[in-house]
Design a protein around this motif. Sequence first.
Motif, PDB file in Angstrom:
ATOM      1  N   TRP A 165      12.971   1.393   3.067  1.00 27.67           N
ATOM      2  CA  TRP A 165      12.731   2.286   4.209  1.00 27.67           C
ATOM      3  C   TRP A 165      11.276   2.321   4.665  1.00 27.67           C
ATOM      4  N   GLY A 166      10.456   1.430   4.132  1.00 23.84           N
ATOM      5  CA  GLY A 166       9.028   1.482   4.417  1.00 23.84           C
ATOM      6  C   GLY A 166       8.676   1.291   5.879  1.00 23.84           C
ATOM      7  N   ASP A 167       9.317   0.331   6.540  1.00 24.96           N
ATOM      8  CA  ASP A 167       8.996   0.072   7.942  1.00 24.96           C
ATOM      9  C   ASP A 167       9.289   1.290   8.810  1.00 24.96           C
ATOM     10  N   GLN A 168      10.419   1.942   8.547  1.00 25.57           N
ATOM     11  CA  GLN A 168      10.767   3.148   9.318  1.00 25.57           C
ATOM     12  C   GLN A 168       9.790   4.272   9.033  1.00 25.57           C
ATOM     13  N   PHE A 169       9.369   4.392   7.783  1.00 24.58           N
ATOM     14  CA  PHE A 169       8.413   5.445   7.419  1.00 24.58           C
ATOM     15  C   PHE A 169       7.070   5.220   8.097  1.00 24.58           C
ATOM     16  N   ILE A 170       6.601   3.965   8.103  1.00 28.79           N
ATOM     17  CA  ILE A 170       5.322   3.650   8.737  1.00 28.79           C
ATOM     18  C   ILE A 170       5.394   3.898  10.240  1.00 28.79           C
ATOM     19  N   GLU A 171       6.510   3.491  10.860  1.00 29.26           N
ATOM     20  CA  GLU A 171       6.685   3.715  12.293  1.00 29.26           C
ATOM     21  C   GLU A 171       6.692   5.203  12.619  1.00 29.26           C
ATOM     22  N   TRP A 172       7.366   5.995  11.795  1.00 28.64           N
ATOM     23  CA  TRP A 172       7.382   7.446  11.992  1.00 28.64           C
ATOM     24  C   TRP A 172       5.992   8.039  11.857  1.00 28.64           C
ATOM     25  N   TYR A 173       5.237   7.579  10.859  1.00 30.37           N
ATOM     26  CA  TYR A 173       3.909   8.111  10.601  1.00 30.37           C
ATOM     27  C   TYR A 173       2.948   7.793  11.755  1.00 30.37           C
ATOM     28  N   LEU A 174       3.050   6.592  12.305  1.00 29.04           N
ATOM     29  CA  LEU A 174       2.129   6.165  13.362  1.00 29.04           C
ATOM     30  C   LEU A 174       2.376   6.908  14.680  1.00 29.04           C
TER      31      LEU A 174
ATOM     32  N   VAL B  45       0.837  -1.198   0.000  1.00 24.43           N
ATOM     33  CA  VAL B  45       0.000   0.000   0.000  1.00 24.43           C
ATOM     34  C   VAL B  45       0.875   1.253   0.000  1.00 24.43           C
ATOM     35  N   LEU B  46       1.903   1.244   0.838  1.00 22.32           N
ATOM     36  CA  LEU B  46       2.812   2.388   0.908  1.00 22.32           C
ATOM     37  C   LEU B  46       3.519   2.603  -0.427  1.00 22.32           C
ATOM     38  N   SER B  47       3.984   1.538  -1.054  1.00 28.49           N
ATOM     39  CA  SER B  47       4.691   1.666  -2.330  1.00 28.49           C
ATOM     40  C   SER B  47       3.778   2.237  -3.408  1.00 28.49           C
ATOM     41  N   PHE B  48       2.504   1.848  -3.387  1.00 27.83           N
ATOM     42  CA  PHE B  48       1.556   2.371  -4.374  1.00 27.83           C
ATOM     43  C   PHE B  48       1.321   3.864  -4.171  1.00 27.83           C
ATOM     44  N   VAL B  49       1.164   4.271  -2.917  1.00 28.85           N
ATOM     45  CA  VAL B  49       0.958   5.695  -2.620  1.00 28.85           C
ATOM     46  C   VAL B  49       2.179   6.503  -3.046  1.00 28.85           C
ATOM     47  N   ILE B  50       3.376   6.036  -2.700  1.00 27.67           N
ATOM     48  CA  ILE B  50       4.603   6.738  -3.079  1.00 27.67           C
ATOM     49  C   ILE B  50       4.738   6.799  -4.593  1.00 27.67           C
ATOM     50  N   GLY B  51       4.455   5.686  -5.267  1.00 29.51           N
ATOM     51  CA  GLY B  51       4.553   5.653  -6.725  1.00 29.51           C
ATOM     52  C   GLY B  51       3.609   6.633  -7.389  1.00 29.51           C
ATOM     53  N   CYS B  52       2.382   6.727  -6.875  1.00 36.41           N
ATOM     54  CA  CYS B  52       1.410   7.669  -7.443  1.00 36.41           C
ATOM     55  C   CYS B  52       1.848   9.115  -7.232  1.00 36.41           C
ATOM     56  N   ILE B  53       2.376   9.410  -6.040  1.00 41.58           N
ATOM     57  CA  ILE B  53       2.847  10.770  -5.762  1.00 41.58           C
ATOM     58  C   ILE B  53       4.011  11.130  -6.684  1.00 41.58           C
ATOM     59  N   LEU B  54       4.978  10.226  -6.797  1.00 47.11           N
ATOM     60  CA  LEU B  54       6.129  10.485  -7.669  1.00 47.11           C
ATOM     61  C   LEU B  54       5.694  10.645  -9.121  1.00 47.11           C
ATOM     62  N   GLY B  55       4.781   9.784  -9.556  1.00 51.97           N
ATOM     63  CA  GLY B  55       4.312   9.862 -10.934  1.00 51.97           C
ATOM     64  C   GLY B  55       3.614  11.170 -11.236  1.00 51.97           C
ATOM     65  N   SER B  56       2.761  11.615 -10.313  1.00 51.99           N
ATOM     66  CA  SER B  56       2.020  12.858 -10.549  1.00 51.99           C
ATOM     67  C   SER B  56       2.943  14.069 -10.575  1.00 51.99           C
TER      68      SER B  56
END
Length: 250
Positions: free
Chosen positions: A238-247, A195-206
């Motif tokens: 870096w996804g796990d660290q990003f999710i932990e930071w976000y939570l 889910v995180l990779s899809f969100v990041i990919g969409c942001i980068l693409g846009s």
Amino acid sequence: MPVTIFLYMIIFLYGIVIGSFMNVCIYRIPEKQDIVKVRSHCMSCGYVLKWYDLVPLFSYIFLGGKCRKCKTKLSIQYPLIEAANGFVWVAVVLINGVNVDSLLYCLLTSALIVLSVIDFRTYEIPIGINIFILTLGLVRLITDYHNWISYLIGFFCVSVFLTIIYYATKGRGIGGGDVKLMAVCGLVLGWKLTVLSFVIGCILGSIIHVLRMKLSGESHVLAMGPYLSMGIVIAMLWGDQFIEWYLRFY
């Protein structure tokens, strides 16, 4: 310390060797050519390359970026892909350590690089690359079977959503290859990172594609594979660290 440096040198060398094969895939797969049986040759004069012409990265440097026989200038893509893959493999092991996951991540990253270049040029994601990533996902299921439910959910959580978009827009909103890519990568990453990779990919693409349209007059047609691939690699490392930071905000 010397042993550690030697280890990363070996990883880099393996990376550039695989990078050399990646160049073969990038050129031949869109042309429906055999990637194993046909010997490497000059695209201009047909000169069949000798073993000393095929040393990754170094042959290009020693030959001055030209064919040994006809002196035609070779594409800078060759050393760039080889070097990039070598450095990425080293980065994966530096971040993730020496383990089975790192091996899978290295191979996944290499597949995503090949996929991205081909999709960027042809707007198609070869089914063979998605099958290769699917194989990595099955290996991940076996080696981390205790968390099998996370990977199974990862296979469906984004791909089902994209499948709905695909049929609702008759293929204009998202490509079939992109749907398959997110499914097989979900089997490797698990649902959270998918889910995180899809969100990041969409942001980068846009962001990146809008800039390309503004600055270089690029068509509005978007090859999504490269951006999804960037999101997958970022989430993978870096996804796990990003999710932990976000939570922490909740």
